[in-house]
Design an enzyme around this catalytic site. Structure first.
Site, PDB file in Angstrom:
ATOM      1  N   GLU A  76       0.957  -0.615   0.180  1.00  0.00           N
ATOM      2  CA  GLU A  76      -0.153  -0.166  -0.099  1.00  0.00           C
ATOM      3  C   GLU A  76       0.861   1.149  -0.158  1.00  0.00           C
ATOM      4  O   GLU A  76       1.074   1.976   1.250  1.00  0.00           O
ATOM      5  CB  GLU A  76      -0.822  -0.474   1.263  1.00  0.00           C
ATOM      6  CG  GLU A  76      -1.902  -1.168   1.180  1.00  0.00           C
ATOM      7  CD  GLU A  76      -3.141  -1.536   1.618  1.00  0.00           C
ATOM      8  OE1 GLU A  76      -2.772  -0.540   3.319  1.00  0.00           O
ATOM      9  OE2 GLU A  76      -3.950  -1.940   1.937  1.00  0.00           O
ATOM     10  N   GLU A  98      -5.058  -8.780  -0.579  1.00  0.00           N
ATOM     11  CA  GLU A  98      -5.773  -8.397   0.294  1.00  0.00           C
ATOM     12  C   GLU A  98      -7.243  -8.151  -0.013  1.00  0.00           C
ATOM     13  O   GLU A  98      -7.287  -7.170  -0.972  1.00  0.00           O
ATOM     14  CB  GLU A  98      -5.265  -7.446   1.252  1.00  0.00           C
ATOM     15  CG  GLU A  98      -3.871  -7.097   2.180  1.00  0.00           C
ATOM     16  CD  GLU A  98      -3.486  -6.140   2.676  1.00  0.00           C
ATOM     17  OE1 GLU A  98      -4.738  -5.504   3.395  1.00  0.00           O
ATOM     18  OE2 GLU A  98      -2.660  -5.882   3.291  1.00  0.00           O
TER      19      GLU A  98
END
Length: 520
Positions: A132, A252
């Site tokens: 991220e 994810e």
């Protein structure tokens, strides 16, 4: 690699493996996950607390050996394995725009050591550059894209130059924020085109339509907003990457607030529909999914799924579709006459085959009727299934289909909830609530002029658990300090929505730190 599982809140935890509540990882745990059908494992790793100072940033030997041990155990279980730099992304990598030399030196030093430690490992081990990625102090997306391109490109060149198995190892590159908006995908496409390396994969994360993922703005159901967000996301990554032969790993995915520590935020049947759809839409687009499990799916101490039905829906979705319905709950009154009730079936390409209670089949005609996709439970069947009509779930039946897993239906007795007056403060306020078999779905808050009250004032519907929380054992609904922190002094009208369809109106008056509540 499909399907994949995340060893979440473990090696990414700060400062160490057990700091966020999970036990030490064992071979037995990994064997169990593999035995449940998972083929790949992502091991997120935060390195910040486990290396020395500049200029060498030497990784702690004990930490690197422990990571290597779990990687080796995973490979021995025949997993595909992915490791990364995880919370480093917001701990120090995000400072790149202001201090590029220091950040790049640290980044390169860590990846140089990681690449060296694993250069001769199985090609089933993959490296993911950054989790991220995000950057502070940039002028906007264009600069963000440039920074991420620099870091991703340096990562690929460094790993490739380390030789051994790393010369052809699969390397995984994220988009900005690991987000799947088209601009993010296009920026990563430019990086991939420039690198011209056949052994690269793209990764994004997927936590669903945000109002549904956290239960805010009335996002209580798996509706067309949730479905279109899912389809749009998966279509974009397929069209941008998969169609060009670039693998995509959904590194994810889940819903943000599906958590055993926060029961009721996401209604179980709505979550089952989401799981079924993610499995189908990923499978038909050749996407690899790696579910985020920080302990909310698998109880690692007991090696059992916290909700076996959730696991069964997930597992079925890897290979087939399952039928669902408009709800997994049928509410009947605690007293008085029980009427027939209908549910709408979502066949998803299956054929309805009947209803069952335990090992006994219910009788079509006497117990239920089917007209098109409308399934109606007869009054006589519901009266029998309600039993002594004690508050709560009285019986469980399931709709069975030609494939996939059965759809659970709970028969629930309830009366309209009631509430009572209360006094308290902005840091401690609870509304006495007799739930009487019902369950809270969401809460609205409005000022006298009809405008939204409290935080997230773009919607009257507040965030479940963050702003309010039912306590069924204490027979209260708690209004959180986070809610009152953004409520003006004066009177606020609250509307509580329950899963039976019932609504309650309640009034609070805030004066400084004092709060009073009443039903009128």
């Amino acid at each position: 690699m499909q399907p994949g599982w995340n060893l979440g809140n473990t090696f990414d935890a700060i400062p160490d493996e057990t700091a966020w509540g999970n036990p030490l990882t064992t071979q037995t745990l990994l064997h169990h996950v593999r035995s449940q059908g998972y083929r790949s494992i992502r091991i997120p790793i935060t390195w910040s607390n486990h290396h020395g100072p500049a200029p060498d940033y030497v990784i702690d030997t004990a930490w690197l050996n422990r990571v290597r041990q779990v990687v080796d155990w995973s490979l021995a279980e025949d997993f595909y394995v992915m490791i990364n730099l995880h919370h480093d992304s917001w701990q120090w990598i995000n400072a790149y725009p202001a201090d590029p030399t220091t950040v790049m030196n640290r980044y390169k030093a860590l990846w140089r050591q990681i690449a060296g430690a694993f250069r001769n490992h199985s090609p089933k081990l993959m490296f993911e550059s950054i989790n991220e990625p995000q950057f502070a102090g940039t002028s906007g997306d264009d600069q963000n894209y440039q920074v991420l391109n620099t870091l991703n490109t340096e990562f690929v060149h460094l790993v490739r130059q380390s030789g051994g198995g790393n010369a052809t190892r699969l390397l995984v590159l994220p988009t900005l924020f690991t987000n799947a908006d088209q601009g993010r995908l296009d920026a990563l496409t430019a990086t991939l085109n420039a690198l011209n390396d056949p052994n690269l994969a793209a990764t994004v994360h997927f936590y669903g339509w945000w109002p549904f993922s956290v239960n805010i703005a009335g996002g209580t159901r798996y509706d067309s907003n949730v479905e279109q967000d899912l389809i749009g996301t998966f279509d974009r990554v397929r069209n941008t990457f998969v169609s060009r032969g670039i693998p995509v790993i959904i590194g994810e995915w889940a819903l943000l607030n599906w958590d055993h520590n926060r029961p009721g935020v996401i209604e179980r049947g709505e979550f089952l529909k989401f799981l079924e759809a993610v499995g189908y839409h990923a499978r038909t687009r050749n996407l690899t999914t790696m579910i985020w499990d920080a302990g909310q799916f698998l109880n690692r101490n007991e090696l059992r799924w916290r909700d076996q039905g959730v696991h069964e829906m997930l597992k079925a979705s890897w290979t087939t579709r399952s039928g669902t319905a408009s709800s997994d709950q049928v509410y009947v009154p605690r007293t008085g006459t029980i009427a027939s009730q209908s549910l709408t079936l979502n066949l998803n390409g299956t054929t309805f085959q009947g209803l069952r209670q335990g090992s006994a089949n219910l009788t079509q005609g006497a117990d239920y009727t089917l007209s098109g996709n409308t399934l109606t439970l007869t009054a006589s069947a519901l009266t029998r299934l309600a039993g002594n009509r004690a508050y709560g779930v009285n019986s469980a039946i399931e709709a069975r289909f030609s494939q996939g897993v059965p759809w659970p239906i709970s028969i629930i007795s309830s009366d309209p909830p009631t509430q009572a007056a209360a006094t308290g403060t902005t840091t401690s306020f609870a509304i006495p609530t007799q739930f009487r078999g019902d369950q809270l779905a969401t809460m609205e808050a409005k000022y006298a002029d009809g405008s939204a009250a409290g935080p997230a004032n773009w919607t009257p519907f507040k965030e479940f658990w963050q702003h309010f929380q039912p306590d069924y054992n204490a027979n209260t609904i708690i209004l959180k300090p986070e809610f009152f922190a953004e409520v003006n002094d004066g009177r606020v009208t609250l509307t509580f929505h329950f899963w039976s369809g019932k609504q309650l109106t309640y009034y609070i008056t805030k004066s400084g730190t004092t709060v009073t509540g009443s039903t009128n």
